[in-house]
Design a protein around this motif. Sequence first.
Motif, mmCIF file in Angstrom:
data_model
loop_
_atom_site.group_PDB
_atom_site.id
_atom_site.type_symbol
_atom_site.label_atom_id
_atom_site.label_comp_id
_atom_site.label_asym_id
_atom_site.label_seq_id
_atom_site.Cartn_x
_atom_site.Cartn_y
_atom_site.Cartn_z
ATOM 1 N N ALA A 64 10.396 -1.690 -5.800
ATOM 2 C CA ALA A 64 9.898 -2.580 -6.850
ATOM 3 C C ALA A 64 10.686 -2.339 -8.128
ATOM 4 O O ALA A 64 10.828 -1.195 -8.578
ATOM 5 C CB ALA A 64 8.411 -2.346 -7.098
ATOM 6 N N LEU A 65 11.223 -3.416 -8.715
ATOM 7 C CA LEU A 65 11.915 -3.379 -9.998
ATOM 8 C C LEU A 65 11.003 -4.014 -11.037
ATOM 9 O O LEU A 65 10.522 -5.127 -10.835
ATOM 10 C CB LEU A 65 13.235 -4.138 -9.923
ATOM 11 N N VAL B 97 11.426 12.664 0.580
ATOM 12 C CA VAL B 97 10.008 13.024 0.494
ATOM 13 C C VAL B 97 9.118 12.093 1.316
ATOM 14 O O VAL B 97 7.896 12.148 1.211
ATOM 15 C CB VAL B 97 9.527 13.041 -0.966
ATOM 16 N N ASP B 98 9.705 11.242 2.157
ATOM 17 C CA ASP B 98 8.936 10.291 2.963
ATOM 18 C C ASP B 98 8.056 9.411 2.082
ATOM 19 O O ASP B 98 6.856 9.218 2.344
ATOM 20 C CB ASP B 98 8.067 11.022 3.993
ATOM 21 N N ALA B 99 8.635 8.856 1.035
ATOM 22 C CA ALA B 99 7.882 7.999 0.127
ATOM 23 C C ALA B 99 7.548 6.670 0.790
ATOM 24 O O ALA B 99 8.279 6.187 1.661
ATOM 25 C CB ALA B 99 8.669 7.756 -1.154
ATOM 26 N N ASP B 100 6.433 6.098 0.374
ATOM 27 C CA ASP B 100 6.031 4.779 0.847
ATOM 28 C C ASP B 100 6.568 3.675 -0.048
ATOM 29 O O ASP B 100 6.518 2.496 0.315
ATOM 30 C CB ASP B 100 4.504 4.671 0.872
ATOM 31 N N LEU B 101 7.059 4.056 -1.249
ATOM 32 C CA LEU B 101 7.466 3.051 -2.228
ATOM 33 C C LEU B 101 8.443 3.674 -3.209
ATOM 34 O O LEU B 101 8.273 4.830 -3.615
ATOM 35 C CB LEU B 101 6.229 2.544 -2.982
ATOM 36 N N LEU B 102 9.469 2.907 -3.579
ATOM 37 C CA LEU B 102 10.391 3.291 -4.640
ATOM 38 C C LEU B 102 10.160 2.358 -5.818
ATOM 39 O O LEU B 102 10.236 1.135 -5.670
ATOM 40 C CB LEU B 102 11.848 3.197 -4.170
ATOM 41 N N LEU B 103 9.853 2.925 -6.977
ATOM 42 C CA LEU B 103 9.629 2.169 -8.207
ATOM 43 C C LEU B 103 10.791 2.435 -9.154
ATOM 44 O O LEU B 103 11.079 3.594 -9.470
ATOM 45 C CB LEU B 103 8.317 2.594 -8.863
ATOM 46 N N ILE B 104 11.448 1.391 -9.614
ATOM 47 C CA ILE B 104 12.564 1.537 -10.551
ATOM 48 C C ILE B 104 12.201 0.816 -11.836
ATOM 49 O O ILE B 104 12.101 -0.421 -11.866
ATOM 50 C CB ILE B 104 13.878 0.991 -9.963
ATOM 51 N N ALA B 105 11.978 1.592 -12.903
ATOM 52 C CA ALA B 105 11.652 1.017 -14.211
ATOM 53 C C ALA B 105 12.939 0.601 -14.907
ATOM 54 O O ALA B 105 13.869 1.400 -15.034
ATOM 55 C CB ALA B 105 10.889 2.040 -15.049
ATOM 56 N N THR B 106 12.995 -0.633 -15.364
ATOM 57 C CA THR B 106 14.185 -1.159 -16.018
ATOM 58 C C THR B 106 13.837 -1.604 -17.443
ATOM 59 O O THR B 106 12.690 -1.489 -17.876
ATOM 60 C CB THR B 106 14.749 -2.367 -15.234
ATOM 61 N N ASN C 108 0.839 -1.190 0.000
ATOM 62 C CA ASN C 108 0.000 0.000 0.000
ATOM 63 C C ASN C 108 0.879 1.246 0.000
ATOM 64 O O ASN C 108 1.871 1.313 0.722
ATOM 65 C CB ASN C 108 -0.910 0.008 1.228
ATOM 66 N N TRP C 109 0.490 2.224 -0.818
ATOM 67 C CA TRP C 109 1.306 3.431 -0.889
ATOM 68 C C TRP C 109 0.447 4.646 -1.189
ATOM 69 O O TRP C 109 -0.586 4.555 -1.841
ATOM 70 C CB TRP C 109 2.414 3.297 -1.931
ATOM 71 N N ARG C 110 0.900 5.770 -0.665
ATOM 72 C CA ARG C 110 0.270 7.059 -0.948
ATOM 73 C C ARG C 110 1.200 7.958 -1.752
ATOM 74 O O ARG C 110 0.768 8.750 -2.562
ATOM 75 C CB ARG C 110 -0.107 7.757 0.364
ATOM 76 N N ARG C 111 2.495 7.791 -1.522
ATOM 77 C CA ARG C 111 3.489 8.604 -2.245
ATOM 78 C C ARG C 111 4.615 7.690 -2.697
ATOM 79 O O ARG C 111 5.149 6.912 -1.909
ATOM 80 C CB ARG C 111 4.036 9.721 -1.352
ATOM 81 N N ALA C 112 4.972 7.793 -3.965
ATOM 82 C CA ALA C 112 6.029 6.947 -4.518
ATOM 83 C C ALA C 112 7.016 7.789 -5.299
ATOM 84 O O ALA C 112 6.677 8.864 -5.823
ATOM 85 C CB ALA C 112 5.442 5.868 -5.428
ATOM 86 N N VAL C 113 8.240 7.302 -5.366
ATOM 87 C CA VAL C 113 9.260 7.857 -6.257
ATOM 88 C C VAL C 113 9.440 6.872 -7.398
ATOM 89 O O VAL C 113 9.655 5.680 -7.165
ATOM 90 C CB VAL C 113 10.587 8.089 -5.514
ATOM 91 N N LEU C 114 9.320 7.364 -8.629
ATOM 92 C CA LEU C 114 9.487 6.544 -9.827
ATOM 93 C C LEU C 114 10.759 6.965 -10.540
ATOM 94 O O LEU C 114 10.894 8.122 -10.944
ATOM 95 C CB LEU C 114 8.283 6.709 -10.754
ATOM 96 N N LYS C 115 11.686 6.023 -10.693
ATOM 97 C CA LYS C 115 12.929 6.315 -11.405
ATOM 98 C C LYS C 115 12.859 5.706 -12.801
ATOM 99 O O LYS C 115 12.560 4.514 -12.980
ATOM 100 C CB LYS C 115 14.123 5.748 -10.624
ATOM 101 N N VAL C 116 13.128 6.549 -13.811
ATOM 102 C CA VAL C 116 13.117 6.125 -15.211
ATOM 103 C C VAL C 116 14.487 6.420 -15.805
ATOM 104 O O VAL C 116 14.940 7.568 -15.793
ATOM 105 C CB VAL C 116 12.016 6.845 -16.012
ATOM 106 N N GLY C 117 15.134 5.399 -16.352
ATOM 107 C CA GLY C 117 16.490 5.553 -16.869
ATOM 108 C C GLY C 117 16.548 5.819 -18.356
ATOM 109 O O GLY C 117 15.538 5.771 -19.071
ATOM 110 N N SER C 118 17.747 6.102 -18.835
ATOM 111 C CA SER C 118 17.971 6.438 -20.241
ATOM 112 C C SER C 118 17.560 5.320 -21.176
ATOM 113 O O SER C 118 17.144 5.570 -22.313
ATOM 114 C CB SER C 118 19.449 6.772 -20.467
ATOM 115 N N SER C 119 17.667 4.074 -20.723
ATOM 116 C CA SER C 119 17.338 2.952 -21.602
ATOM 117 C C SER C 119 15.861 2.929 -21.984
ATOM 118 O O SER C 119 15.481 2.246 -22.935
ATOM 119 C CB SER C 119 17.721 1.628 -20.934
#
Length: 387
Positions: A242-243, A170-179, A13-24
Motif C-alpha cells: 500500500a502506497l 519477517v513473513d509480513a502480511d502487508l508492506l506499507l510505504i508512506a510517501t 487483512n493483516w497481522r504483521r506489517a512492515v512500514l517504510k518511512v522516508g526522509s521526506s
Amino acid sequence: MSVSDFSPQSLPNWRRAVLKVGSSLLAGFGDQPDAAGLDPRYAAGLARFIEEARAQQREVVLVSSGAVAAGRGRIGAGGDSLVLRQALASLGQASLMGFWQQLSDRPVAQVLLTHDDLRNRRRYLNARATLRELLRLGTLPIINENDAVAVDELKLGDNDNLAAAVASLVDADLLLIATDIGGLYSAHPQRDPDARPIARVERITPELLLAASGGAGKLGTGGMRTKLEAAAKATAAGIPTALFCGRDPAVVQALGDGRLHGTLVLPQGDRLRARKQWLRHAPSSGRLQVDDGAAAALHRQGASLLPGGVVAVEGDFRRGDVIEVVSTGADAAPFARGLAQYSAMEIGRIARRHSNDIESVLGFRYGESVIHRDDLVLLVVDPEVKA
C-alpha cells in the motif's frame, strides 16, 4: 492533485506489517537535501498508527530513513558526497533512534542491515530470529540500512527496496510505504494536469515504472519508481503493498480503521503457499528422527519442532539448510521438511533435552525450536502417528 482523489478502499487483512518511512516525512524540510535535523510533525501520526496497531494485537516493523538528516543536524555539515553521507549516517543513527523513542510508548530496537545480510543464509536467519524475538518482547524494531558500510545501497533508492526484503524476512502480511504524495498517478501529478490517481494495481508493468520516473523529491534518493520497484518485489513474494500519503493525518488515521486512501498493489500469488512450495522441493541436507509425541504435535497442532522430540540426527547439515523430518523406524518416510535452526552437531547435543537447556549445553541459543513452525511444511495431510 490531492490525496482526496483517492477514494477509500479496504486494506487487506493483516497481522504483521512492515512500514517504510522516508526522509521526506522526517527531515527538517529545509531547502537542501536531507535538511538538518528531524521534525516530528508527520512522524507523530505514523507513531500513533503503530501504537494503535499494537492495541489491535498487530505487529509493525518500521523501516526508517533519516539518519543522514539527523547527522547533518548534529554538526551542520554541508555537501553531499557519498563518503560524507556515510559519516553523517553514522553520526545520526543514535539521534534517529532517540527521535522514534520519544514518539513511542514502548522500547525501540535498532537493527542495521545491508542487502548482503539478506543474501547470506546464516545472517538472514540470524536477522529473522532477532526480529521475531524483538516482536515477541513487545518492542518496536526499527530497521535502517547500515549506511556506514553499504556503499551501493546509498546509491540505489533509499530504504524502499530494503523494506520489501524485510517484509519477506519477517513473513509480513502487508508492506506499507508512506510517501509525500497521495499514491500512484497515471503521470507525474505536478507536471501533467491530466494525471489521474491509480487506486489499484494488478501488476507492475514497464509502463507504470515509466510513468513513475519523475525523479526524487528534494529529500529522497528514490522517487515513486523505487517505491514501485519495492512493491514489485514484495508482491512477487505474495505480499500486498500500500502506497499512501504520510503527510495527511486523516489518511494515516484511516489506516488504523482498515481503510486505504492511496494505491494498493495486489500480490502475485499466495505468500505462504509459495514459501511452502519452496520448502517441499528444495534439496535436503539431512534429516531428524522424532518421537511419536513430536510427530503428533507437528501434524495436529501446527507446532514447532523442539529439541526434546528429536531422537536421532542424520547428515552433516548447517544452520539454515533444508532438512527432512521422519518418525522413528527404519522404513519411515519423511512427513515434514523445514529449515534447521541449528547445525547437525548442535542438534545432536541438545536432542532429548528441554528447550530451557539449550544455552547451558551449547553456550548460546538461537531460539527454543530446532525447526520453527513458520519454516516447516507437512508433506502428508493425515499420517498415522501415535498420540
